[in-house]
Design a protein around this motif. Sequence first.
Motif: not given
Length: 341
Positions: A260, A255-256, A252-253
Motif C-alpha cells: 500500500y 506485506s499488505r 500478511i499485514n
Amino acid sequence: MSDADSGDDSGGQDRLGGARLWILLQLNRWAFTGAILLIVYVILVAASLLDLTPLRTIVENQDGIEFLFSAFIGAIITGTSIVVTINQLVLSQELGAVGDQRERMGEAMDFRQDVEDTISEDASPPEPGAFLFELVDGVSERAKELEEVMEDERDEELREKISDYVDDATENAESVKEDLDGAQFGTFQVIWNALQFNYSRKIYDARKIRDDHADSLSDDADEKIDHMIETLKLFGPAREHFKTLYFQWELINLSRALLYISVPALTIMGIMIMYVDGNTLLGTTMGVDNLVWITSAGFVVGISPFVVFITYILRIATVAKRTLAMGPFILRESERDEDLG
C-alpha cells in the motif's frame, strides 16, 4: 518470591520496562510508524537551523536531490520485493497435499479432545481467545480442587505453600480471563493475554512442591497436582500454535502495508527528482527554508516503507524472544516473578 526480594528491578525500572513493552507490543503499528517518522522529520528540519551548509546551496552545486531520492527508488522496490518473497515462503508452509492437510486436521482435533478431557468440557470454543479462556479457566478450577483436598492435610508448611500457589494461580488466571473475554484474533490482544499467563513458572512451582513434600502429600493431593500440571502443559502448545498463526497474520499485514505504501512513496520520489531543484519555492516559512520543509517531507516518505517494516518486525521479534522456551524452562531469573512467562 516478590519483586522486592528478587532485587532485579526497581519501581522506576519496572515502569520503564512496562512502557517499553507497551510501545513494542501494544501500540498501534501505524501510530508507532507515524511517531518515528515525525521524530525524523523534526530532526531533519531542526538540523537546518544549525551552522551547517544550507540545503539550497548543496542542491544547486551538488545535485543532492537527484542523488538522494534516486537511491530511494531502488531501495523501495528491492526491499518490498524481498519482504513479499519472504512472506510467500513462510505462507507456503500452509500448502500441502490432501494427506498432509488431513494429518494436520487430525492432530488439531486430537489436541482439542485432550484439552476438553482435561478441563472437563464437552466442546471447546473454536475461537482462539475463547479457547484460551476455557483453558485458563480449567487451570483455575484445577487449582481450587487442589486447595479443597488440602483441607485435611496435617503438614502446615505444605498447606501454606499450596495455599500461596493456588492464590497465585487463580489470581493470574482471573486477570487473564478478564482480558481474554471478547478478545478477537487478528488483534494483538489474544497473544498479549496469552503472554500474561506464566504457565512455565506454575509448572515449576507445582513440581517443586511435590518433590519437596513427597512424603507428606496424600494420594488425592498428589493426583490433583498431577492434574494441575497436565492442564498447564496443554497451555504451552496452545499458546505456541496461536502465536504461529499470529506471526503469519502479521506477516500478511506487513506485506499488505508495504504494498500500500510503496507505490505512493515511489510517486513522491519521482516528483522530488523531476520537479524539485535549487529554485523551488524560494523563501522561508517560520525561519526555515521552504526547500528544507519539502525535502525533509520527501525523505520521511522515502523511509516510510522501511519504518513500517521495523515496527512490525519489532513486535514479532519481541514476542519470539519472550516465548523461546516452551514448558518448564525459564530463560531469565526475573521471569519467575513477572507476568510474562
